[in-house]
Design a protein around this motif. Structure first.
Motif, PDB file in Angstrom:
ATOM      1  N   ALA A   1     -16.310  53.484  32.777  1.00 18.80           N
ATOM      2  CA  ALA A   1     -15.686  54.262  31.905  1.00 18.80           C
ATOM      3  C   ALA A   1     -14.034  54.152  32.087  1.00 18.80           C
ATOM      4  N   THR A   2     -13.318  54.668  30.989  1.00 21.76           N
ATOM      5  CA  THR A   2     -12.000  54.565  31.235  1.00 21.76           C
ATOM      6  C   THR A   2     -11.322  55.647  31.922  1.00 21.76           C
ATOM      7  N   SER A   3     -10.256  55.864  32.320  1.00 18.75           N
ATOM      8  CA  SER A   3      -9.639  57.118  32.642  1.00 18.75           C
ATOM      9  C   SER A   3      -9.761  58.313  31.748  1.00 18.75           C
ATOM     10  N   ALA A   4      -9.447  59.397  31.925  1.00 20.28           N
ATOM     11  CA  ALA A   4      -9.588  60.481  31.020  1.00 20.28           C
ATOM     12  C   ALA A   4      -8.442  60.336  29.848  1.00 20.28           C
ATOM     13  N   LYS A   5      -7.241  59.385  30.287  1.00 24.59           N
ATOM     14  CA  LYS A   5      -6.414  59.355  29.188  1.00 24.59           C
ATOM     15  C   LYS A   5      -6.690  58.213  28.540  1.00 24.59           C
ATOM     16  N   GLY A   6      -7.682  57.396  28.672  1.00 30.21           N
ATOM     17  CA  GLY A   6      -7.950  56.176  28.120  1.00 30.21           C
ATOM     18  C   GLY A   6      -7.072  54.956  28.464  1.00 30.21           C
ATOM     19  N   LEU A   7      -7.568  53.796  28.056  1.00 29.02           N
ATOM     20  CA  LEU A   7      -6.667  52.540  28.313  1.00 29.02           C
ATOM     21  C   LEU A   7      -6.212  51.956  26.877  1.00 29.02           C
ATOM     22  N   THR A   8      -5.112  51.572  27.142  1.00 30.07           N
ATOM     23  CA  THR A   8      -4.112  50.988  26.167  1.00 30.07           C
ATOM     24  C   THR A   8      -3.603  49.786  26.489  1.00 30.07           C
ATOM     25  N   ALA A   9      -3.954  48.629  25.769  1.00 30.90           N
ATOM     26  CA  ALA A   9      -3.563  47.108  26.031  1.00 30.90           C
ATOM     27  C   ALA A   9      -3.735  46.427  24.894  1.00 30.90           C
ATOM     28  N   ASP A  10      -2.749  45.182  25.096  1.00 28.81           N
ATOM     29  CA  ASP A  10      -2.857  44.121  24.080  1.00 28.81           C
ATOM     30  C   ASP A  10      -3.938  43.395  24.079  1.00 28.81           C
ATOM     31  N   VAL A  11      -4.383  42.969  22.840  1.00 25.83           N
ATOM     32  CA  VAL A  11      -5.492  42.001  22.742  1.00 25.83           C
ATOM     33  C   VAL A  11      -5.392  40.566  22.824  1.00 25.83           C
ATOM     34  N   VAL A  12      -6.081  40.146  23.358  1.00 25.87           N
ATOM     35  CA  VAL A  12      -5.984  38.450  23.326  1.00 25.87           C
ATOM     36  C   VAL A  12      -7.355  37.870  23.012  1.00 25.87           C
ATOM     37  N   MET A  13      -7.200  36.664  22.240  1.00 25.37           N
ATOM     38  CA  MET A  13      -8.549  36.085  21.793  1.00 25.37           C
ATOM     39  C   MET A  13      -8.996  35.017  22.757  1.00 25.37           C
ATOM     40  N   LEU A  14     -10.180  34.815  23.266  1.00 19.25           N
ATOM     41  CA  LEU A  14     -10.646  33.843  23.928  1.00 19.25           C
ATOM     42  C   LEU A  14     -10.336  32.583  23.220  1.00 19.25           C
ATOM     43  N   PRO A  15      -9.592  31.655  23.737  1.00 16.35           N
ATOM     44  CA  PRO A  15      -9.413  30.438  22.911  1.00 16.35           C
ATOM     45  C   PRO A  15     -10.475  29.402  23.104  1.00 16.35           C
ATOM     46  N   MET A  16     -10.559  28.130  22.378  1.00 14.40           N
ATOM     47  CA  MET A  16     -11.355  27.051  22.422  1.00 14.40           C
ATOM     48  C   MET A  16     -10.938  26.263  23.610  1.00 14.40           C
ATOM     49  N   PHE A  17     -11.827  25.870  24.312  1.00 12.61           N
ATOM     50  CA  PHE A  17     -11.703  25.140  25.681  1.00 12.61           C
ATOM     51  C   PHE A  17     -12.435  23.511  25.779  1.00 12.61           C
ATOM     52  N   LYS A  18     -11.849  22.582  26.153  1.00 12.93           N
ATOM     53  CA  LYS A  18     -12.288  21.331  26.201  1.00 12.93           C
ATOM     54  C   LYS A  18     -13.084  21.176  27.705  1.00 12.93           C
ATOM     55  N   ASN A  19     -12.608  21.583  28.441  1.00 11.64           N
ATOM     56  CA  ASN A  19     -12.922  21.576  29.931  1.00 11.64           C
ATOM     57  C   ASN A  19     -12.902  22.712  31.026  1.00 11.64           C
ATOM     58  N   LYS A  20     -13.181  22.596  32.206  1.00 15.35           N
ATOM     59  CA  LYS A  20     -12.968  23.854  33.189  1.00 15.35           C
ATOM     60  C   LYS A  20     -11.366  24.031  33.429  1.00 15.35           C
ATOM     61  N   GLU A  21     -10.720  22.855  33.482  1.00 12.68           N
ATOM     62  CA  GLU A  21      -9.367  22.719  33.750  1.00 12.68           C
ATOM     63  C   GLU A  21      -8.619  23.727  32.712  1.00 12.68           C
ATOM     64  N   GLU A  22      -9.092  23.280  31.485  1.00 15.40           N
ATOM     65  CA  GLU A  22      -8.120  24.271  30.416  1.00 15.40           C
ATOM     66  C   GLU A  22      -8.369  25.837  30.792  1.00 15.40           C
ATOM     67  N   PHE A  23      -9.516  25.923  31.115  1.00 13.64           N
ATOM     68  CA  PHE A  23     -10.138  27.547  31.222  1.00 13.64           C
ATOM     69  C   PHE A  23      -9.485  27.951  32.453  1.00 13.64           C
ATOM     70  N   ALA A  24      -9.392  27.324  33.360  1.00 16.31           N
ATOM     71  CA  ALA A  24      -8.823  27.799  34.762  1.00 16.31           C
ATOM     72  C   ALA A  24      -7.284  28.129  34.857  1.00 16.31           C
ATOM     73  N   ALA A  25      -6.767  27.072  33.745  1.00 16.45           N
ATOM     74  CA  ALA A  25      -5.084  27.397  33.454  1.00 16.45           C
ATOM     75  C   ALA A  25      -4.796  28.369  32.783  1.00 16.45           C
ATOM     76  N   TRP A  26      -5.677  28.621  31.630  1.00 20.41           N
ATOM     77  CA  TRP A  26      -5.754  29.886  30.746  1.00 20.41           C
ATOM     78  C   TRP A  26      -5.983  31.188  31.274  1.00 20.41           C
ATOM     79  N   LEU A  27      -6.909  31.283  32.302  1.00 18.72           N
ATOM     80  CA  LEU A  27      -7.451  32.578  32.857  1.00 18.72           C
ATOM     81  C   LEU A  27      -6.490  33.430  33.464  1.00 18.72           C
ATOM     82  N   PRO A  28      -5.268  32.992  34.136  1.00 18.81           N
ATOM     83  CA  PRO A  28      -4.353  34.054  34.600  1.00 18.81           C
ATOM     84  C   PRO A  28      -3.613  34.992  33.313  1.00 18.81           C
ATOM     85  N   LYS A  29      -3.645  34.317  32.271  1.00 18.72           N
ATOM     86  CA  LYS A  29      -3.311  35.230  31.018  1.00 18.72           C
ATOM     87  C   LYS A  29      -4.051  36.451  30.608  1.00 18.72           C
TER      88      LYS A  29
END
Length: 516
Positions: A117-145
């Motif tokens: 569940a969310t908190s009683a007040k709900g959750l508000t956040a920006d939305v990001v889209m999973l990009p296209m990846f060529k390899n694990k390194e690209e995914f690992a570099a993007w993950l902190p975002k």
């Protein structure tokens, strides 16, 4: 001596004539009750509308089990709930999804099963889209975002029109172009997910560990307005599935440089661990009580809709069959068992539990009739690899009126079902068990595991046809003087291994689930 032989012959003819008359009367009684006094609509309302979806382990599942026991008992049928395991218990609550930027808009969607569940007040956040990846390194570099963000994790669908709609109205060139572009996009998306080293199931967990605020998916079912609703796969952050239309708009905003912001308020409840059951009803046999005819349907559902065609229809069909037989055939020769199984959706667990816990019954089962594929009329019966199934299935079907059997195709001896529905649990134990496959009614796209699997999709005329057919088959199987043969086919050579294929093996169910 001649007079005795003559008397014996006359008696035999009379007995055969009497049996035929009794059979005809029974068939007529079943038909009259099915079509003149049907309880299907009442049962459907009580199960689908009044109780609702039946996710394994949920309070709604327990409510349904208790309702079914009471219903059977009201008809004079012994019934009880048999425990086979335990499961994570979760209760869906109210949820809302809103876009709050760049402007205010309600989003069509819902929590996935077992989502935190969310908190009683709900959750508000920006939305990001999973990009296209060529390899694990690209995914690992993007993950902190993803930290603090709502992450969109499903493939973008450029058209919300199902293929049949394109085929009807598009030019042939445009139709073929759409199909190619769709196939290419799906392959590109598949390769990108594979490049991350994750699967669609493990990806949510990875994003959760990286600090995502929540996950937004859209599992389109390839029909107008339908999405498949499965499990969240997270422990602390909410997961929602939204409509193709709203998902596509968010995607296009991001592609054009805007950052949409969503507010999610989802008030589900984690209820800990709950016992899980099968509802088992019994009409005791009078002559061969230790032999059994089993009516099989799974009781649980996913909870995007109310589980109407998967498998509320199978459930109420078998309950109605039991009601009619108790009224007109209260003392069957063999014991009739109705099994409404739990947790079919997570791996046939309820029926596997029944088979495992009742191993002593299995050699004495005359037949299992299983139904679990929508609201349509029975259209196909396979022999499931039992060598002589053509003999006894054919004999039992011959008593069913032609207006009910004219659309049924049979295939003998067939091959053993290894999964897919609960008949497979019995087949693995060597029990003659048969899936009563139904007409589609667009089941795969529109109701199977979707948010549109609701009461209004039920076709009661077809269900009545199935009730009458199954009731007559059950009567014939119970009355048959012969025990149905469980002799199996000789399994063919598996072309991949060069070895004979193996008959499916019995498996113990997952006794404690949903905790991973």
């Amino acid at each position: 001596m001649k007079n005795y032989a003559k008397l014996l012959m006359v008696s035999t003819v009379f007995a055969v004539s009497l049996n035929a008359q009794t059979k005809d009367q029974m068939v007529q009684s079943i038909m009259d009750e099915t079509y003149k006094n049907s309880q299907l609509e009442t049962l459907a309302y009580e199960l689908m509308d009044d109780i609702g979806p039946r996710l394994v382990g949920s309070p709604k599942m327990q409510q349904a089990h208790d309702w079914a026991v009471k219903r059977f008992q009201n008809w004079g049928i012994d019934a009880k709930n048999e425990k086979w395991g335990e499961w994570k218990s979760w209760e869906r609550g109210p949820s809302t999804i809103e876009m709050v930027s760049p402007y205010a808009k309600s989003i069509e969607g819902m929590q996935l099963a077992w989502s935190p569940a969310t908190s009683a007040k709900g959750l508000t956040a920006d939305v990001v889209m999973l990009p296209m990846f060529k390899n694990k390194e690209e995914f690992a570099a993007w993950l902190p975002k993803v930290k603090g963000k709502l992450v969109m994790v499903s493939q973008y669908q450029p058209t919300g029109r199902p293929e049949y709609n394109w085929k009807e109205f598009a030019t042939p060139e445009s139709f073929e172009k759409m199909k190619k572009e769709s196939a290419d996009a799906s392959e590109e998306w598949r390769k990108s997910i594979a490049a991350t080293g994750e699967t669609s199931k493990s990806l949510n967990e990875k994003l959760e560990k990286a600090g995502a605020a929540g996950i937004v998916s859209s599992y389109w079912s390839r029909g107008f307005g339908v999405n498949k609703i499965f499990a969240a796969g997270t422990k602390t952050i909410p997961v929602v599935d939204i409509s193709l239309e709203d998902y596509g708009q968010l995607y296009r905003m991001i592609q054009h440089g805007k950052t949409p912001k969503l507010k999610i308020n989802a008030q589900s409840k984690d209820k800990g661990i709950a016992p899980t059951f099968n509802t088992v009803a019994v009409i005791k046999g009078s002559e061969k009580p230790e032999e059994y005819v089993i009516l099989s349907a799974h009781f649980d559902s996913w909870d995007g809709g109310t589980g109407a065609t998967d498998n509320g229809t199978g459930t109420i069909t078998m309950m109605e069959v039991a009601r009619i037989l108790k009224k007109y055939y209260p003392n069957p020769k063999r014991t009739i068992v109705v099994g409404l199984w739990g947790s079919e959706e997570q791996g046939l667990n309820g029926s596997r539990g029944y088979v495992w816990d009742h191993k002593d019954q299995m050699p004495n089962v005359q037949a299992v009739f299983n139904q679990d594929n929508g609201t349509g009329r029975i259209a196909n019966i396979s022999g499931q690899g039992f060598l002589n199934s053509y003999d006894y299935i054919g004999r039992w079907l011959s008593a069913v009126p032609k207006e009910l059997t004219k659309g049924i195709e049979t295939s003998y001896p067939g091959f053993p079902g290894g999964g897919g529905s609960d008949h497979a649990s019995f087949i693995a134990a060597g029990v003659p068990a048969f899936m009563l496959s139904s007409l589609s009614w667009s089941y795969g796209s529109y109701t199977w595991h979707t948010n549109r699997d609701t009461y209004d999709k039920i076709v009661f005329d077809d269900l009545k046809s199935n009730v009458a057919t199954i009731a007559i088959l059950t009567y014939m199987a119970s009355e048959d003087p012969e025990k149905a043969s469980a002799e199996r086919i000789k399994m063919p050579i598996n072309p991949r291994t060069g070895e004979p294929a193996k008959w499916p093996e019995m498996k113990e169910p997952t006794r404690k689930g949903g905790l991973d």
